[in-house]
Design an enzyme around this catalytic site. Structure first.
Site, PDB file in Angstrom:
ATOM      1  CD  GLN A 131     -26.268   8.665  14.645  1.00 54.47           C
ATOM      2  OE1 GLN A 131     -25.776   7.178  15.052  1.00 54.47           O
ATOM      3  NE2 GLN A 131     -26.439   8.978  14.504  1.00 54.47           N
ATOM      4  CG  HIS A 172     -24.091   4.267  10.312  1.00 56.98           C
ATOM      5  ND1 HIS A 172     -24.779   4.367  11.622  1.00 56.98           N
ATOM      6  CD2 HIS A 172     -22.453   4.185  10.979  1.00 56.98           C
ATOM      7  CE1 HIS A 172     -23.865   4.741  12.980  1.00 56.98           C
ATOM      8  NE2 HIS A 172     -23.130   5.249  11.990  1.00 56.98           N
ATOM      9  CB  THR A 266     -29.160  10.892  17.192  1.00 53.87           C
ATOM     10  OG1 THR A 266     -27.886   9.778  17.356  1.00 53.87           O
ATOM     11  CG2 THR A 266     -28.679  12.257  17.098  1.00 53.87           C
ATOM     12  CB  SER A 267     -29.760   8.154  22.116  1.00 55.11           C
ATOM     13  OG  SER A 267     -29.427   7.076  21.623  1.00 55.11           O
TER      14      SER A 267
END
Ligand SMILES: [Zn+2]
Length: 451
Positions: A131, A172, A266-267
């Site tokens: 990301q 992204h 990453t969450s």
């Protein structure tokens, strides 16, 4: 889902509880053993590189807030397509992105980035989906990002070949490139572009400008606008220009029977990423594989069936654990070979210390010339015969290199026979004298008794 809390033990400086150590041991074995790994990364892996996380308390949103306290733009809105509707917010976006680009140039790849490279070198990396837009993977020579020009020929076998060579898929976009809002052509950052963006201005697209000039000079009707340059990243509410290629590549990866998914830093809050992880987890579990999640913040329990291990840790700290537990994974083939060699040497040394010394092997005696052999056997006989008389040994003056003097040996042999005869006669003489003396003593004694 099994949880291992490395943060707590790191904070307290205490040993990991036994139960967690066992689970961690399982994880390290899995990482070492499984062969087709898909890695999914987020901002958390670049924090230690000096690039702030978006959502954490010291993240980018809060930095912007402190920099522009009067502006009502919320952190997340800085990555939202809606900011293009307003000149002020667009200007703020440009300044902010130029700052992010500058800090990404100073950033250095972290242990976690290097770990992805190691997986590739060990032929264990199927693909890394990120990301992140910082492109730090490229600094360590990972094949990073999709070049549309390579994929546009529509040939399927070509697609598979190019996709399989790709290490890192940027979900992204890429901050290291600028793209035109009109013709979508991509450009590298130039000092001039950078200066304009830092002032909150969007540079004009060269490609669009040239086309505009061509039409103008050829007297054609002027159509379209001249586009402006912006960072080639994907904003919220915006379609990924490479979405078609990415979903085709993803399907290919899913068919390649990956056995491990490692999610790092990453969450899992973005919808598109949630969907991606769900699909990957299900496919990997169907094939008997496993899913490991590493992040500083715990994940919602709704992921329990999709994630097997949750490790609460800084990503780089987790890599340090791996380095400690499975050091061989981090060694090159050359280092492994030399380690094996020195281990073997050490083993042989230990074995020789433990084993009692063996009987020395019979060494083959060099055959001497016949003449020498006979002479030697003669000299042995002589030695045996003359030892009791302490005669000088013939060998005392005998040099192996010299030819033995046979005449001398013969003489010595005769002498020894003579000596033996002499000894016998002397012994007989002594014995007869002794007997005579004894008889005389008896005679004297009988005389005394008579008296
Ligand atoms: Zn353009």
């Amino acid at each position: 889902m099994k949880t291992i809390d490395l943060l707590e033990s790191n904070r307290l400086g205490s040993k990991l509880p036994t139960e967690d150590s066992i689970k961690l041991n399982e994880v390290t074995k899995i990482v070492f053993k499984l062969k087709k790994t898909i890695v999914l990364t987020g901002a958390g892996i670049s924090c230690n590189a000096g690039i702030p996380d978006f959502r954490s308390s010291d993240g980018l949103y809060n930095l912007v807030k402190s920099k522009y306290p009067k502006n009502c733009v919320k952190g997340q809105d800085l990555f939202d397509i809606s900011l293009f509707r307003n000149e002020l917010t667009l200007s703020l976006f440009c300044t902010f992105m130029e700052g992010l680009y500058s800090s990404s140039l100073k950033a250095k790849p972290t242990e976690t980035h290097k770990f992805i490279k190691i997986l590739k070198e060990k032929n264990k990396l199927l693909r890394c989906y990120t990301q992140n837009i910082d492109c730090l993977e490229k600094v360590i020579n990972l094949n990073c990002g999709i070049d549309l020009n390579n994929f546009n020929d529509g040939n399927n076998s070509n697609f598979n070949k190019i996709w399989k060579n790709l290490d890192v898929v940027q979900l992204h976009g890429n901050l290291q490139k600028l793209s035109c809002t009109q013709c979508f052509k991509t450009f590298n950052w130039s000092p001039d572009n950078q200066a304009q963006l830092s002032k909150g201005l969007n540079p004009e697209c060269e490609n669009c400008y040239l086309k505009y000039q061509e039409r103008l000079y050829s007297g054609k009707r002027l159509t379209g606008n001249i586009g402006m340059l912006r960072p080639d990243i994907v904003l919220y509410g915006e379609n990924h220009p490479q979405s078609e290629i990415i979903s085709k590549g993803l399907s290919l990866d899913m068919s390649l029977k990956s056995d491990l998914l490692i999610i790092m830093g990453t969450s899992l809050k973005v919808d598109g990423i949630k969907k991606l992880v769900r699909n990957l987890s299900k496919t990997i579990h169907d094939k008997g594989g496993l899913v490991i999640f590493i992040n500083k913040t715990p994940i919602s329990k709704s992921w329990s069936n999709l994630i097997d291990y949750e490790i609460l840790s800084d990503c780089d700290d987790f890599i340090k654990v791996l380095k400690h537990e499975i050091p061989d994974l981090f060694l090159t083939q050359e280092q492994l070979d030399s380690k094996k060699l020195s281990n073997n040497k050490e083993k042989t040394k230990e074995e020789s210390l433990l084993t009692p010394p063996s009987t020395p092997k019979k060494t083959k005696i060099k055959r001497e010339p016949k003449k020498f052999k006979r002479a030697e056997s003669n000299s042995k006989k002589i030695n045996k015969a003359t030892n009791s008389f302490k005669l000088p040994s013939p060998q005392s003056s005998f040099n192996e290199d010299d030819e033995p003097d046979l005449d001398e040996l013969k003489m010595t042999s005769n002498r020894s026979r003579a000596l033996r005869a002499f000894t016998r006669s002397q012994m007989n003489q002594e014995r007869s004298i002794k007997v005579k003396r004894e008889l005389e003593d008896v005679d004297i004694n009988t005389k005394r008794i008579k008296l």
